[in-house]
Every structure is written in structure tokens, then in C-alpha cells.
Design a protein around this motif. Structure first.
Motif, PDB file in Angstrom:
ATOM      1  N   SER A 173       4.914   3.821   7.164  1.00 18.18           N
ATOM      2  CA  SER A 173       3.519   3.922   6.728  1.00 18.18           C
ATOM      3  C   SER A 173       2.662   4.719   7.704  1.00 18.18           C
ATOM      4  CB  SER A 173       2.929   2.516   6.558  1.00 18.18           C
ATOM      5  OG  SER A 173       1.542   2.579   6.290  1.00 18.18           O
ATOM      6  N   PHE A 184       0.912   4.007  -2.967  1.00 24.83           N
ATOM      7  CA  PHE A 184       0.737   5.446  -2.739  1.00 24.83           C
ATOM      8  C   PHE A 184       1.838   6.219  -3.463  1.00 24.83           C
ATOM      9  CE2 PHE A 184       2.195   9.144  -0.349  1.00 24.83           C
ATOM     10  CZ  PHE A 184       1.043   9.929  -0.299  1.00 24.83           C
ATOM     11  N   ASN A 211       0.833  -1.208   0.000  1.00 30.14           N
ATOM     12  CA  ASN A 211       0.000   0.000   0.000  1.00 30.14           C
ATOM     13  C   ASN A 211       0.865   1.254   0.000  1.00 30.14           C
ATOM     14  OD1 ASN A 211      -2.417  -1.397  -0.021  1.00 30.14           O
ATOM     15  ND2 ASN A 211      -2.680  -1.343   2.192  1.00 30.14           N
ATOM     16  N   THR A 212       1.972   1.213   0.746  1.00 31.40           N
ATOM     17  CA  THR A 212       2.891   2.345   0.779  1.00 31.40           C
ATOM     18  C   THR A 212       3.527   2.549  -0.584  1.00 31.40           C
ATOM     19  OG1 THR A 212       3.393   1.858   3.102  1.00 31.40           O
ATOM     20  CG2 THR A 212       4.900   3.335   1.955  1.00 31.40           C
ATOM     21  N   ARG A 233       1.230  13.262   3.458  1.00 33.02           N
ATOM     22  CA  ARG A 233       0.387  13.068   2.273  1.00 33.02           C
ATOM     23  C   ARG A 233       0.232  14.347   1.452  1.00 33.02           C
ATOM     24  NH1 ARG A 233      -2.570   8.439   1.755  1.00 33.02           N
ATOM     25  NH2 ARG A 233      -2.526   6.989   3.509  1.00 33.02           N
TER      26      ARG A 233
END
Length: 244
Positions: free
Chosen positions: A76, A11, A7-8, A84
Motif C-alpha cells: 500500500s 483502489f 482500501n488497497t 497510481r
């Protein structure tokens, strides 16, 4: 762990493709990078040192756990979550480039570190990051850069993480949602050094837990309650029958 790692990476890949990020761009100097970038790079090199030590001692399980803790707890759940907005929209500023280069370095190094214990996942992530230029198993194993390790900064950030975790836990216990701002939190400190560590991270802490101020309390304030619990396993062998 693998879900969090991927997932990291996802992203990073999503925004890097949008911004046409090129990892061959000249590196933003370490001194120019924000404190949060310097912290994660310091922690990354501490991880490299730890993993190399455990591998030399034939302790692959301990090495793998260290990598897992770094990815899940720090990369994470802390670094990416706090940064973000740096990846969203706008031009490729120095700050934005620093964020991309920092996250790229972390993901690439993690893929190399975990290659001996997770050969296929690490190779996939490494090839995707580098543009299929070669297998991770043909790359040089990471070597620690001691000049980047900042033990003091790591300690201060750990304090921020611990306080944030405890305050959020208290919020859940009292059913106070994070969206609801609070006037202040009281933080116990034992000495001036501890106070300075918290003060250096105060803005980050207040932002994370949504409070307007931090009040430091010590023994003299009459608020702290200390309880002592004996460790019978250690005291028993020493005092025997007079333990009670």
C-alpha cells in the motif's frame, strides 16, 4: 491493517472495473514487467516462504505480522502509491496490464495466506477478486516460486525506502515541505556496494523526496560524526565490577 488492505483492494477494484480488466488475460512475462513490479512479486514470494515457515512452526502470530508488514509498508504505502498513474486513463497497454496483474496477484495471494487467521475477511476479498468462483478455503494454499525471488533487488528497494523515510523525517523536523525542491541530499556510504545500491535507486529517491541530486559522503570527507554507545546488558555480565 484491515482498513489498509480493503482500501488497497478498493483502489484496484475501482480502476479494474473502469478498464474491464480480465484476470484470465495471458500474463505479461516476468522479464517484460517493470522493475517495480518484479520487486513486489519478489517480495510477495519471500512473504509466501516466510508465512509457510511460520505456519509449519505453529507460529500464526508471526505469520500474521509478516502479512501485515507486507500490506501496510510495501504493497500500500510503496507499490500502490508509486504506481497510481499507471492505472489512470488511456488504453490497456502492456505496462498497464502488468500493473493490474501484479496488484491482482498480490491481493489474491494475501487473501489466501491470511485465510487461516482471518477466515471471513479473506474469503470476502478472494470472492470479490475472483468473481465468486469459490471460497478461499477451498483454494490451494500459496507455494513459493523461488525463481521470482530477487534478494538483491529487495535489498536495493529497502535502501530506497529507508533513505526516503529518513529524508522526509528531516524535512518535517526542519519544516521543509516536500513541494519545496532542494538542491541535494548527502548520503553516507561505507563501501562501493552501498554506493551502487543507492545509485541504482537514485531517480526513485530523488523523485520521492523532491531533490535534484545525491552527494555521497564517506569517512574521508570529514563530515560524518560517529558515536559509540556501550551495550551494558551484554558487557555487564562479561566485565562485572570492572565495567566502568
Amino acid at each position: 491493517f484491515f482498513g489498509t488492505l480493503y482500501n488497497t483492494y478498493s483502489f484496484f477494484a475501482l480502476y479494474a472495473n473502469v478498464d474491464n480488466f480480465d484476470y484470465n488475460e495471458p500474463q505479461v512475462s516476468y522479464a517484460e514487467r517493470p522493475e517495480i513490479d518484479r520487486w513486489i512479486l519478489s517480495l510477495l514470494n519471500s512473504l509466501v516462504r516466510e508465512v509457510n515457515k511460520q505456519m509449519d512452526d505453529y507460529e500464526p502470530t508471526k505469520a500474521a505480522r509478516a502479512i501485515q508488514d507486507f500490506v501496510c509498508d510495501n504493497l500500500s504505502n510503496w507499490y500502490v502509491r508509486l504506481n497510481r498513474k499507471r492505472f489512470w486513463g488511456g488504453e490497456m497497454t502492456t505496462d498497464k496490464l502488468s500493473a493490474y496483474q501484479t496488484l491482482y496477484s498480490c491481493l489474491k495471494t494475501v487473501a489466501q495466506l491470511m485465510a487461516p487467521v482471518s477466515p471471513f475477511v479473506s474469503d470476502r476479498i478472494y470472492r470479490d477478486l475472483t468473481g465468486n468462483t469459490g471460497s478461499v478455503h477451498l483454494s490451494q494454499y500459496p507455494v513459493v516460486d523461488n525463481s521470482i525471488i530477487d534478494g538483491k533487488l529487495e535489498e536495493q528497494m529497502q535502501v530506497a525506502q529507508d533513505i526516503t523515510s529518513m529524508v522526509l523525517s528531516l524535512r518535517r523536523k526542519k519544516n521543509l515541505k516536500v513541494k519545496q525542491p532542494l538542491s541535494q541530499i548527502m548520503v553516507p556510504v561505507l563501501d562501493e556496494r552501498q554506493r551502487q545500491d543507492v545509485e541504482s535507486m537514485s531517480q526513485l529517491i530523488m523523485s520521492e523526496v523532491n531533490v535534484k541530486g545525491i552527494k555521497f559522503v564517506s569517512n574521508e570527507d570529514g563530515i560524518l560524526v560517529k558515536r559509540v554507545k556501550p551495550d551494558f546488558k551484554k558487557l555487564g555480565p562479561k566485565f562485572g565490577s570492572i565495567m566502568k
